[in-house]
Design an enzyme around this catalytic site. Structure first.
Site, PDB file in Angstrom:
ATOM      1  N   ASP A 461      12.155  21.325 -48.506  1.00  0.00           N
ATOM      2  CA  ASP A 461      12.773  22.571 -48.964  1.00  0.00           C
ATOM      3  C   ASP A 461      12.076  23.100 -50.218  1.00  0.00           C
ATOM      4  O   ASP A 461      11.396  22.357 -50.937  1.00  0.00           O
ATOM      5  CB  ASP A 461      14.256  22.271 -49.267  1.00  0.00           C
ATOM      6  N   ASP A 531      18.892  30.622 -43.679  1.00  0.00           N
ATOM      7  CA  ASP A 531      20.136  29.998 -44.141  1.00  0.00           C
ATOM      8  C   ASP A 531      21.352  30.666 -43.505  1.00  0.00           C
ATOM      9  O   ASP A 531      22.482  30.226 -43.696  1.00  0.00           O
ATOM     10  CB  ASP A 531      20.244  30.095 -45.668  1.00  0.00           C
TER      11      ASP A 531
HETATM   12  C1  DGJ Z   1      18.465  25.582 -48.792  1.00  0.00           C
HETATM   13  C2  DGJ Z   1      18.333  25.238 -47.343  1.00  0.00           C
HETATM   14  O1  DGJ Z   1      17.898  26.329 -46.615  1.00  0.00           O
HETATM   15  C3  DGJ Z   1      19.658  24.693 -46.831  1.00  0.00           C
HETATM   16  O2  DGJ Z   1      19.571  24.456 -45.453  1.00  0.00           O
HETATM   17  C4  DGJ Z   1      19.989  23.455 -47.594  1.00  0.00           C
HETATM   18  O3  DGJ Z   1      19.036  22.468 -47.320  1.00  0.00           O
HETATM   19  C5  DGJ Z   1      20.030  23.762 -49.080  1.00  0.00           C
HETATM   20  N1  DGJ Z   1      18.826  24.409 -49.521  1.00  0.00           N
HETATM   21  C6  DGJ Z   1      20.236  22.506 -49.878  1.00  0.00           C
HETATM   22  O4  DGJ Z   1      20.173  22.739 -51.222  1.00  0.00           O
END
Ligand code: DGJ
Length: 715
Positions: A461, A531
């Site tokens: 991430d 997201d």
């Molecule tokens: C952003 C990601 O896109 C989410 O799926 C998740 O992993 C969060 N970060 C965790 O902080």
């Protein structure tokens, strides 16, 4: 087609559908100076010449492809042809992601060397054509053969001049939770620019642009695509000039970029993949999908189907212990899920200090929090494996919290401009990956985590844009190199990790789809698409993403309702039917499912296992002609054209509807197909010409998946 003009100017002649014959190759009038044009030489102006790589202040007032400042302080430059070479195959681009071939017979590369002798600058334009693909990979390399430093202020990877053609431009724009909407607009005189100045390719604009001749649809018409294999700041421009000609350029964004090129040093620009399609948008997309699946993505997972995963994030957020993850794995296994991912929250002091739901600490401290994960990652991974399911881990290694042991120990490892206030985002800062010591530390640290236990998957991430761009490790005259050096550092770390851990499936993520680009796909063959996990939003996001990126690269999850991002309530069937358009996963508290939902999910999973090879490795056709009716359709067909899966979504009820008929595409022309649910045998021509009648339940949010198999290839 390229022409070397009498005095060595390199002219662009043609790119498009294959020509049988070309009479005008002497191109006598190319570059003939138009009214009031300053002359480059007698009767000739570069401003009137379609070019392969345009220069600055040399009678062309359109955007230059490159700008360099020589030791004299001048930014004037012009290039002349010096030599060329053609070889079979395609060389790697040092330190950069790029398309590749498995054998030299699959591609041929032209290197075209041009020079500006006065300042000792050499520019090599590279063009690769691939076997059976309407794609060309282009890149550019600068070398300083002089004795003085040269500053590169602009170094784009591609320039194409289309003479007197009228185009529309198509690009993918949006924001966090709303990535990659398809924008289509006419080009008018002036310059249309899309770009990222955020340090990453961004949620707002994807590093991609296409030009469309008027009337182009999914299946018909000339389309020219430009896709940048890079994950940092980029610029894509289409400039319509005074004569109605269009110049397209794509490359590293010159904003906040200068590269000091010392004598005998080189600078390699990332590559752009150009795709020509005479079969509309769909033809272009399928060319990108095939190329990126087979000649960009690498490793074990390039050719094998991707596991169905369950991710802890939306079901548990930070609130879990090792026991919860083991229980989660047990529930997932019972449903037929193949991999469990422990998302954010397992390390350091991550959720000790939370403000408005956001933790403010821990990033950088990549060791298990003993209170939550007493047996460490290795112990937990073994416990999950004992449940008969693979284990995966979330990390965000590029970031650092001010409240972390790493920051207290190495404050200079943080990207910053000396003396300036830091600007946190999500309470985090960025590690300075332009520094070799930071990159070495990070790659060793992550390698050690991966060596610990049976970790089958990593979600990588990166959750903030770049500000305060500066490095304590570089002198003042190299500070504008830091943004690009960061990306090179990141690519170096990823290369090292994916080479050592070739059995691990890596999925990239950046606040969802903030770095969904071909550069990342070279290292990590799938990306968390957004997201936003709401099924209705996802239809648009995934269709937009499919303009360039194959289904196998898209992480798509079923989450709980009301949806956490939109508050919308949709049926479990729609959520799964939408997620099955890509790599299916589940991201909700599996322990709280009703028995009815559990049974439904079991059916969904076993169904997806039957269709996933077709979705992940097949050709995709968007059935967009239905979109005006609030109905969206997507069809996948296996490479041998024996298996078909059609997804139909009606997101809003259509009152007084006469039913939905869809025409399938790309079938085996003499094939006969059966659906398994009926005894009917349908011919390819019936399915493609007459169409297939699809029944949907009435009401909003209904969907259907139709699976067809070819039972005979002759009627
Ligand atoms: C952003 C990601 O896109 C989410 O799926 C998740 O992993 C969060 N970060 C965790 O902080």
């Amino acid at each position: 087609m390229i022409k070397i003009m009498d005095e060595g100017e390199v002219a662009h002649v043609y790119w498009g559908q294959k020509l049988d014959h070309f009479e005008s190759l002497d191109c006598k009038d190319m570059g003939k100076a138009s009214g009031l044009a300053p002359l480059y030489r007698n009767g000739f102006s570069l401003g009137d010449l379609p070019q392969e790589y345009s220069s600055n202040q040399s009678t062309d007032f359109r955007e230059p492809s490159y700008v360099v400042r020589s030791s004299s302080g001048s930014t004037m430059s012009s290039l002349k042809f010096k030599s060329h070479e053609i070889y079979n195959g395609k060389a790697a681009l040092e330190g950069l992601p790029a398309t590749y071939v498995d054998s030299d017979s699959q591609a041929q590369t032209l290197l075209l060397t041009m020079t500006d002798e006065m300042i000792g600058l050499e520019v090599i334009l590279s063009y690769t054509v691939f076997e059976n693909s309407n794609a060309i990979a282009r890149s550019v390399k600068f070398t300083n053969n002089g004795s003085e430093n040269i500053s590169i202020l602009r170094a784009l990877s591609v320039n194409i001049d289309f003479v007197q053609r009228e185009f529309e431009v198509l690009h993918l724009a949006g924001s966090w939770l709303r990535e990659r909407s398809i924008i289509r607009e006419p080009l008018r005189p002036g310059t249309k620019t899309i770009q990222s100045k955020r340090g990453s390719s961004s949620h707002q604009h994807n590093p991609f642009m296409a030009l469309l001749e008027s009337g182009v649809n999914e299946d018909h018409g000339d389309v020219y695509g430009f896709s940048f294999v890079y994950s940092g700041n980029f610029i894509a421009q289409a400039e319509v000039d005074q004569h109605g000609s269009t110049r397209v350029q794509l490359g590293i964004n010159p904003h906040d970029f200068t590269w000091k090129l010392e004598p005998s040093k080189s600078f390699q620009c990332p590559e752009v993949i150009l795709v020509y399609s005479c079969n509309g948008m769909g033809g272009m997309s399928r060319t990108y999908h095939n190329l990126y699946r087979k000649h960009l993505c690498r490793g074990k997972y390039r050719d094998i189907s991707r596991p169905i995963l369950a991710n802890s994030w939306e079901g548990m957020y930070f609130d879990y212990t090792a026991d919860d993850i083991v229980d989660f794995a047990g529930y997932a296994k019972d449903l037929g899920i193949e991999l469990v991912v422990m998302d954010d929250g397992w390390f350091g002091n991550r959720d000790a200090h939370v403000i408005d739901g956001e933790p403010t600490s821990g990033l950088g401290d990549w060791y298990a929090n003993k209170k939550k994960i007493p047996d460490d990652i290795s112990g937990l991974a073994i416990r999950v494996e004992q449940k008969g399911i693979a284990f995966g881990l979330w990390i965000e290694p590029e970031m650092i919290s001010e409240n972390s042991e790493l920051y207290r120990k190495h404050p200079d490892w943080c990207m910053r401009v000396a003396g300036r206030k830091m600007h946190p985002s999500r309470y985090q800062h960025i590690l300075d990956l332009s520094r070799k010591d930071v990159c070495d530390y990070l790659s060793e640290l992550i390698a050690n985590i991966l060596r610990q236990g049976p970790i089958a998957y990593v979600k990588w991430d990166m959750n903030r844009y770049m500000t305060n761009i500066g490095s304590a490790a570089f002198p003042a005259d190299r500070q504008q190199e830091i943004g690009h050096r960061y990306i090179l550092g990141l690519y170096g770390i990823l290369e090292r990790l994916v080479s050592e851990f070739s059995d691990v499936l890596f999925e990239s993520c950046s606040g969802g789809g903030g770095r969904f680009d071909p550069g990342m796909l070279y290292y990590m063959p799938q990306t968390w698409t957004s997201d936003n996990s709401d099924a209705v939003s996802r239809v648009g996001i995934q269709l937009g993403t499919s303009i360039v990126y194959p289904a196998i690269s898209m992480g798509c999850h079923v989450s709980a309702v009301p949806n956490h991002q939109t508050g919308r309530i949709t049926p479990l069937k729609l959520r799964a039917d939408v997620a099955m358009m890509g790599n299916l996963g589940y991201e909700l508290d599996l322990g709280k499912l009703t028995s009815v939902d559990s049974e439904l999910i079991k059916e969904q999973i076993s169904f997806y296992k039957c269709i996933r090879n077709t979705v992940q490795f097949g050709d995709m056709y968007r059935l967009n002609e239905m979109s005006g009716k609030c109905v969206h359709g997507v069809q996948y067909i296996s490479p041998d054209r024996m298996e078909i899966v059609v997804f139909v979504y009606m997101l809003q009820a259509r009152p007084n509807s006469s039913g939905i008929r869809i025409k399938l595409k790309g079938l085996c022309p003499d094939g006969k197909y059966t659906s398994g649910t009926t005894s009917k045998i349908l011919s390819a021509s019936e399915l493609m010409q007459h169409g297939l009648d699809v029944k949907l339940e009435s009401g909003d949010h209904s969907s259907s998946i139709i699976q067809l198999s070819c039972c005979k290839t002759k009627m």
